[in-house]
Each structure stands twice: as C-alpha cells, then as structure tokens.
Scaffold this motif. Structure first.
Motif, mmCIF file in Angstrom:
data_model
loop_
_atom_site.group_PDB
_atom_site.id
_atom_site.type_symbol
_atom_site.label_atom_id
_atom_site.label_comp_id
_atom_site.label_asym_id
_atom_site.label_seq_id
_atom_site.Cartn_x
_atom_site.Cartn_y
_atom_site.Cartn_z
ATOM 1 N N THR A 1 -11.306 -2.414 -21.356
ATOM 2 C CA THR A 1 -11.818 -3.233 -20.263
ATOM 3 C C THR A 1 -11.414 -4.669 -20.559
ATOM 4 O OG1 THR A 1 -13.698 -1.749 -19.917
ATOM 5 C CG2 THR A 1 -13.879 -3.962 -19.006
ATOM 6 N N VAL A 2 -10.440 -5.154 -19.832
ATOM 7 C CA VAL A 2 -9.845 -6.462 -20.115
ATOM 8 C C VAL A 2 -10.335 -7.455 -19.063
ATOM 9 C CG1 VAL A 2 -7.693 -7.716 -20.498
ATOM 10 C CG2 VAL A 2 -7.820 -5.256 -20.999
ATOM 11 N N ASP A 3 -11.182 -8.404 -19.498
ATOM 12 C CA ASP A 3 -11.742 -9.355 -18.537
ATOM 13 C C ASP A 3 -11.394 -10.812 -18.837
ATOM 14 O OD1 ASP A 3 -13.260 -9.775 -20.774
ATOM 15 O OD2 ASP A 3 -15.147 -9.083 -19.888
ATOM 16 N N THR A 4 -10.474 -11.007 -19.796
ATOM 17 C CA THR A 4 -10.092 -12.382 -20.150
ATOM 18 C C THR A 4 -8.642 -12.695 -19.827
ATOM 19 O OG1 THR A 4 -9.600 -11.649 -22.416
ATOM 20 C CG2 THR A 4 -11.815 -12.517 -21.994
ATOM 21 N N ALA A 5 -7.872 -11.728 -19.439
ATOM 22 C CA ALA A 5 -6.444 -11.969 -19.192
ATOM 23 C C ALA A 5 -6.234 -12.790 -17.917
ATOM 24 C CB ALA A 5 -5.702 -10.637 -19.099
ATOM 25 N N ILE A 6 -6.908 -12.406 -16.849
ATOM 26 C CA ILE A 6 -6.761 -13.105 -15.563
ATOM 27 C C ILE A 6 -8.145 -13.587 -15.137
ATOM 28 C CG2 ILE A 6 -5.978 -12.921 -13.168
ATOM 29 C CD1 ILE A 6 -4.313 -10.479 -14.051
ATOM 30 N N GLU A 7 -8.308 -14.853 -14.856
ATOM 31 C CA GLU A 7 -9.618 -15.403 -14.523
ATOM 32 C C GLU A 7 -10.232 -14.686 -13.317
ATOM 33 O OE1 GLU A 7 -11.756 -19.733 -13.741
ATOM 34 O OE2 GLU A 7 -9.649 -19.446 -13.203
ATOM 35 N N GLY A 8 -11.478 -14.250 -13.508
ATOM 36 C CA GLY A 8 -12.215 -13.611 -12.420
ATOM 37 C C GLY A 8 -11.836 -12.171 -12.155
ATOM 38 N N LEU A 9 -10.922 -11.611 -12.956
ATOM 39 C CA LEU A 9 -10.445 -10.255 -12.699
ATOM 40 C C LEU A 9 -10.692 -9.389 -13.932
ATOM 41 C CD1 LEU A 9 -8.977 -8.801 -10.349
ATOM 42 C CD2 LEU A 9 -6.842 -9.172 -11.584
ATOM 43 N N THR A 10 -11.272 -8.210 -13.719
ATOM 44 C CA THR A 10 -11.497 -7.254 -14.802
ATOM 45 C C THR A 10 -10.556 -6.072 -14.609
ATOM 46 O OG1 THR A 10 -13.823 -7.877 -15.034
ATOM 47 C CG2 THR A 10 -13.176 -5.735 -15.907
ATOM 48 N N LEU A 11 -9.756 -5.788 -15.647
ATOM 49 C CA LEU A 11 -8.810 -4.682 -15.601
ATOM 50 C C LEU A 11 -9.370 -3.533 -16.424
ATOM 51 C CD1 LEU A 11 -5.536 -6.731 -16.314
ATOM 52 C CD2 LEU A 11 -6.551 -6.179 -14.084
ATOM 53 N N ASN A 12 -9.399 -2.354 -15.844
ATOM 54 C CA ASN A 12 -9.878 -1.160 -16.533
ATOM 55 C C ASN A 12 -8.675 -0.258 -16.808
ATOM 56 O OD1 ASN A 12 -12.811 -1.761 -16.223
ATOM 57 N ND2 ASN A 12 -12.299 -1.581 -14.053
ATOM 58 N N LEU A 13 -8.238 -0.258 -18.074
ATOM 59 C CA LEU A 13 -7.042 0.482 -18.443
ATOM 60 C C LEU A 13 -7.361 1.954 -18.604
ATOM 61 C CD1 LEU A 13 -5.627 -1.963 -21.155
ATOM 62 C CD2 LEU A 13 -5.455 -2.106 -18.654
ATOM 63 N N LYS A 14 -6.531 2.814 -18.001
ATOM 64 C CA LYS A 14 -6.738 4.259 -18.063
ATOM 65 C C LYS A 14 -5.549 5.003 -18.657
ATOM 66 C CE LYS A 14 -9.816 4.525 -14.032
ATOM 67 N NZ LYS A 14 -10.018 5.183 -12.714
ATOM 68 N N GLY A 15 -4.360 4.434 -18.525
ATOM 69 C CA GLY A 15 -3.170 5.117 -19.011
ATOM 70 C C GLY A 15 -2.042 4.135 -19.242
ATOM 71 N N VAL A 16 -0.970 4.614 -19.868
ATOM 72 C CA VAL A 16 0.190 3.790 -20.200
ATOM 73 C C VAL A 16 1.233 3.918 -19.096
ATOM 74 C CG1 VAL A 16 2.048 3.447 -21.875
ATOM 75 C CG2 VAL A 16 -0.258 4.067 -22.663
ATOM 76 N N THR A 17 1.786 2.793 -18.688
ATOM 77 C CA THR A 17 2.819 2.811 -17.648
ATOM 78 C C THR A 17 4.164 3.205 -18.258
ATOM 79 O OG1 THR A 17 3.244 0.449 -17.976
ATOM 80 C CG2 THR A 17 1.669 1.044 -16.264
ATOM 81 N N ALA A 18 5.020 3.729 -17.418
ATOM 82 C CA ALA A 18 6.365 4.074 -17.885
ATOM 83 C C ALA A 18 7.124 2.794 -18.213
ATOM 84 C CB ALA A 18 7.097 4.875 -16.813
ATOM 85 N N ALA A 19 8.076 2.907 -19.092
ATOM 86 C CA ALA A 19 8.855 1.739 -19.505
ATOM 87 C C ALA A 19 9.536 1.100 -18.303
ATOM 88 C CB ALA A 19 9.888 2.157 -20.550
ATOM 89 N N ASP A 20 9.422 -0.234 -18.238
ATOM 90 C CA ASP A 20 10.055 -1.012 -17.168
ATOM 91 C C ASP A 20 9.604 -0.554 -15.774
ATOM 92 O OD1 ASP A 20 11.546 -2.505 -19.034
ATOM 93 O OD2 ASP A 20 13.031 -0.881 -19.139
ATOM 94 N N SER A 21 8.366 -0.052 -15.697
ATOM 95 C CA SER A 21 7.839 0.392 -14.403
ATOM 96 C C SER A 21 6.414 -0.149 -14.235
ATOM 97 C CB SER A 21 7.861 1.924 -14.319
ATOM 98 O OG SER A 21 7.363 2.356 -13.068
ATOM 99 N N PRO A 22 6.307 -1.457 -14.045
ATOM 100 C CA PRO A 22 4.971 -2.058 -13.946
ATOM 101 C C PRO A 22 4.246 -1.640 -12.669
ATOM 102 C CG PRO A 22 6.627 -3.671 -13.337
ATOM 103 C CD PRO A 22 7.372 -2.454 -13.830
ATOM 104 N N LEU A 23 2.940 -1.731 -12.734
ATOM 105 C CA LEU A 23 2.137 -1.510 -11.531
ATOM 106 C C LEU A 23 1.735 -2.868 -10.960
ATOM 107 C CD1 LEU A 23 -1.066 -2.138 -12.394
ATOM 108 C CD2 LEU A 23 -0.804 0.063 -13.520
ATOM 109 N N THR A 24 1.240 -2.861 -9.729
ATOM 110 C CA THR A 24 0.887 -4.110 -9.051
ATOM 111 C C THR A 24 -0.611 -4.159 -8.795
ATOM 112 O OG1 THR A 24 3.038 -4.167 -7.945
ATOM 113 C CG2 THR A 24 1.286 -5.539 -7.013
ATOM 114 N N VAL A 25 -1.196 -5.272 -9.177
ATOM 115 C CA VAL A 25 -2.604 -5.534 -8.870
ATOM 116 C C VAL A 25 -2.654 -6.687 -7.869
ATOM 117 C CG1 VAL A 25 -4.815 -6.364 -9.751
ATOM 118 C CG2 VAL A 25 -3.504 -4.685 -11.056
#
Length: 482
Positions: free
Chosen positions: A253-277
C-alpha cells in the motif's frame, strides 16, 4: 344494576328501557370524543410522516452542501488486477504511468527440525523472536510448555499483536517450527535468539536459534543436513516506477509516492508495459448526491401530498380524510420549499438554477432529472454546480434553513405533536368522567323505574281490592238477585 321487570303486573322491561335511555344520553358526547380522538391520532401520525421525510431531505441537503464533495477526486487504473488506486482531496488531476517491478513480501522461516518430537522436551530457559529490529516479549520455557507444541503456543501468544505466528510441519527429518510474519519490507526478516538452557530436557533450547542474513546478503545455502534451519521467503520491499521515477516501499500500500493518491499493489507488470492511473474530479459522486437530493425532495412532496389528500371510496361511503387536509402548516412547507427552488441569487453566473442542470418540475410537483444534460454540465461547469449548492447562500443551505423551524427541537411539528398528545390525555380523562356520570344516571333511572313499578303494583292491588268490595255491595247488580 339489574332491572326488575313487571312487578305488580306492569310488564315494563326496565333493564332494556334504562339502557336505551343511558345510551341516548351518552351518544352525543361519546361521538364527539371518539371523533376528536381519531382526528388527533391521525394528525399525529401524519406529522410524524412529514417530519421523517423532512429530516431525510435535510440529510440529503447536508451531503450536497459539503465542499469536500466537490473537491473529491476519483482514481482509475487501466489494470485493476495489478493495481488499484484511491484518491484523496489533495490528489492532483492527471495521468501517471506506473510499472510494478516487484511486490513487498514478508518473512517466513523454518527452524531446525526435532527428531522424535512426540517425546522430545526442551530444557528450561528463555528465548526471543525478532521481526527486523522489533523484539517480541521474551518467552520463558519451563515444565508447562517445554514440548514443541508448547513452544509453538508460546510464540503464537507472544506474537499475536505483532503479526507473527508459528505452526508445526513434519518433514522427512522430523518436526519443525515454521514462523510467519505479516510485516513486509526489506529488513523485516525473522530471527530467533535462544541461549543455552539448564539441560533438563532432551533437546537444547539453542536448537531454535536462527539468524537472518542482513539485507542484501544472499540466503544461506541449504546443505546436506536436511534438519537445518532455512529461509522459506525473505522480507522484501516493493519496487515500482512512477513516470520513470523509482519508488521503494516496504508495503504494497503505497501512499507517499504521489500526493493524495494511495496505490494498492496486487501484481507485477510486464517489462516495458506500464499501466495508467488517472485522477479526475469525482463527478460520479456529485451526480449521485444530486440524484439523492432529487429523490429526497420527491419523497417529501409525496408524503405531504398523501397527508393532505381526501380519498373518495364510493358507494355513498364517507371519504378517507388524511390528517393534514386543509392544514396551513403543510401549505407553508410547500410554499417555502418550492419558492427556494426557483430563487436565483443576484450576481450568480454559470449554472444559476436547477433547470440549468436539467432538473425540472413535473405536474405533480416532483422533480425529474435529464441525465444527459446533467452530465454535460458536470463536464463543462463543475465549479458552478458547487456554487449553486454549497455555502451559506447556496440552495442546500437556504432550503435547510426553511425547514429548520418545523423540524428542530421545540419546532412547529414538535409543539403540535405535544399539543395533540395532551388532547389525547384530556380525552381519556373525559371518557372516564363520562363513564362515571353514565353509571350514576343508570343507577338513578333504575331507582326511579323500580319505584314507579312498585307504585304501579300497589295501585293495581288497591284497585283490585276496591273492585272486589264493590262487587259484594247489596246494590251491586249481581247481589240484588240473591
């Protein structure tokens, strides 16, 4: 009091006559009290229904009058199976490219196995379990818990509040304790510090010793001794990138990377295949609250309509009259609320009224929402919508102030309710007084009718005696022929 029927031959049904006279005298007052009781009870019920609907409407007004509603943000993820996000009020609108390199993990270790565990005992002593730099309370081993099962239970008791648990696994080399931690992040590995015991058991307590390698050091190799302790999984931190910038987090649970946004990590993305928030204004939440406002208003209008209605039933029967028919208070509420709906404050611009949002009044006085028009205004005039509803001069505040005199403690509805309940109490007392008076009337009538009946009997007896005496007189026609 029981009646006496026909003493002396009068044949008068005194009981039936008295009851009829009492009923005739009771009827006007009884009818008056029954009608007043029914009307008061009906009005109390109607007032309760209106007050409940008004309170519900005020709750909807309170929600839509919250500035935070219009400041709220919503976050979306292009791959919700790998990451979900929650936006707070401080989250800036925008889009972020995120790659999840690895997830945060927790420590799990298997301690050295114990042969013949069913009969094995540990010597008396103490040991300590640590998760990273956090030590659990020291655990004492004595004759009450010196078995492998006893040690397991002691660890579970000490680690209950620290997210550490122990279980026993039997493998080819014997039975061993497996310790698991819920604390994630690099440096949060499990270690056990056990000194020598007093030698009273078959297994030395030091066999439980386990030292986790320092962060960055390789895991110890598993040698030929199958009974040796080993690492099942190491505690590691999550690694991700946000728009190419590296982020390390001890939690998923990452809540310090982006101000005001909490990221809940569930899995690893494929290489060079980012997701969009994506982060945007919470227009869906605003739309829901606007619809709740309309629904609560329509419910209030429906309740007032039902409680001020005369419903004919046909066949010459009396119509059903609701509790607030012709009531000035109900008319006042309708006038006040409807007046504010069409009131456009001076100097307002953009969205100036409900009609601008596609909210219009129908023939029955309720509101309807043009969803497409509302969506368009949410996209083009979001700030104006906030100004329409919120603040001391906003529609929600003005409507609530109009309702306050009716629903607040000591308000119009409460005072009327108290007055009506007082009336019901008075009616009960009047009914008791009426019953007492009717009992007295009944007793008096029985007394009078019984006295009359007795007098009638006496007169009848006297008349019969006189008639017999006259019949025996010499001049009587029957006696002159003797």
């Amino acid at each position: 009091m029981a009646g006496i029927t026909g003493i002396g031959g009068s044949g008068l049904d005194i009981d039936k006559t008295v009851k009829a006279l009492v009923a005739a005298e009771r009827s006007p007052k009884q009818t008056q009290l029954d009608n007043l009781e029914k009307k008061s009870t009906t009005t109390i019920t109607s007032l309760g229904a209106v007050k409940s609907a008004m309170s519900e409407f005020q709750s909807a007004l309170s929600l839509i009058n919250s500035p935070s509603l219009f400041q709220a943000r919503t976050a979306t993820s292009s791959k919700t199976d790998l990451l979900t996000a929650t936006a707070g009020l401080k989250a800036g609108a925008g889009s972020y490219q995120i790659e999840v390199k690895s997830l945060a993990t927790s420590s799990k270790v298997a301690l050295a196995s114990v042969a013949d565990s069913a009969n094995a005992t540990f010597g008396n002593g103490t040991f300590t379990v640590k998760v990273g730099n956090t030590s659990l309370p020291a655990i004492t081993i004595d004759s009450t818990n010196n078995t492998l099962t006893g040690v397991r239970d002691a660890i579970n008791k000490a680690g209950a509040d620290k997210g550490l648990s122990a279980t026993i696994i039997n493998d080819s080399s014997g039975a061993r304790l497996v310790l698991s931690s819920t604390t994630t992040g690099a440096g949060e590995d499990i270690s056990v510090i056990a000194g020598s015991d007093d030698g009273s058991g078959s297994v030395n307590l030091s066999k439980l010793n386990f030292s986790a390698p320092a962060s960055g050091e390789p895991d110890p190799a598993v040698g030929p001794d199958d009974s040796a302790a080993r690492i099942i999984s190491r505690a590691e931190s999550a690694e991700l990138t946000v728009d190419g910038l590296k982020v390390i987090s001890k939690s998923n649970t990452v809540d310090t990377a982006i101000e005001g946004l909490t990221l809940n990590l569930k899995g690893v993305t494929a290489a060079d295949s980012p997701l969009t928030v994506g982060v945007s204004q919470d227009k869906g939440g605003v739309k829901t609250n606007i619809q709740n406002f309309v629904d609560a208003y329509n419910k209030l209008m429906g309740v007032i309509s039902a409680e001020t209605k005369v419903t004919p039933v046909g066949d010459g029967k009396a119509p059903v009259i609701a509790g607030l028919v012709g009531d000035a208070m109900a008319r006042g509420i309708l006038s006040a609320v409807r007046g504010e709906l069409v009131n456009v404050p001076n100097g307002s611009s953009g969205v100036r009224s409900l009609a601008d949002l596609g909210i219009t009044t129908q023939k029955d006085g309720t509101l309807t929402v043009d969803s497409a028009k509302l969506d368009k205004q949410l996209t083009n005039n979001f700030e104006s919508i906030s100004a329409l509803f919120t603040g001391d001069t906003g529609l929600a505040s003005r409507l609530s102030k109009r309702l306050d005199p009716y629903v607040q403690t000591g308000g119009v509805i409460e005072q009327r309710d108290k007055s009506l309940r007082s009336t019901l109490t008075t009616i009960d007392k009047q009914k008791e007084a009426l019953n007492t008076r009717m009992q007295a009337v009944e007793a008096r009538l029985f007394k009078q009718f019984n006295a009359m009946d007795m007098m009638y009997a006496q007169l009848s007896n006297t008349a019969s005696s006189l008639s017999a005496s006259l019949d025996n007189m010499p001049w009587a026609s029957g006696n002159s022929k003797k």
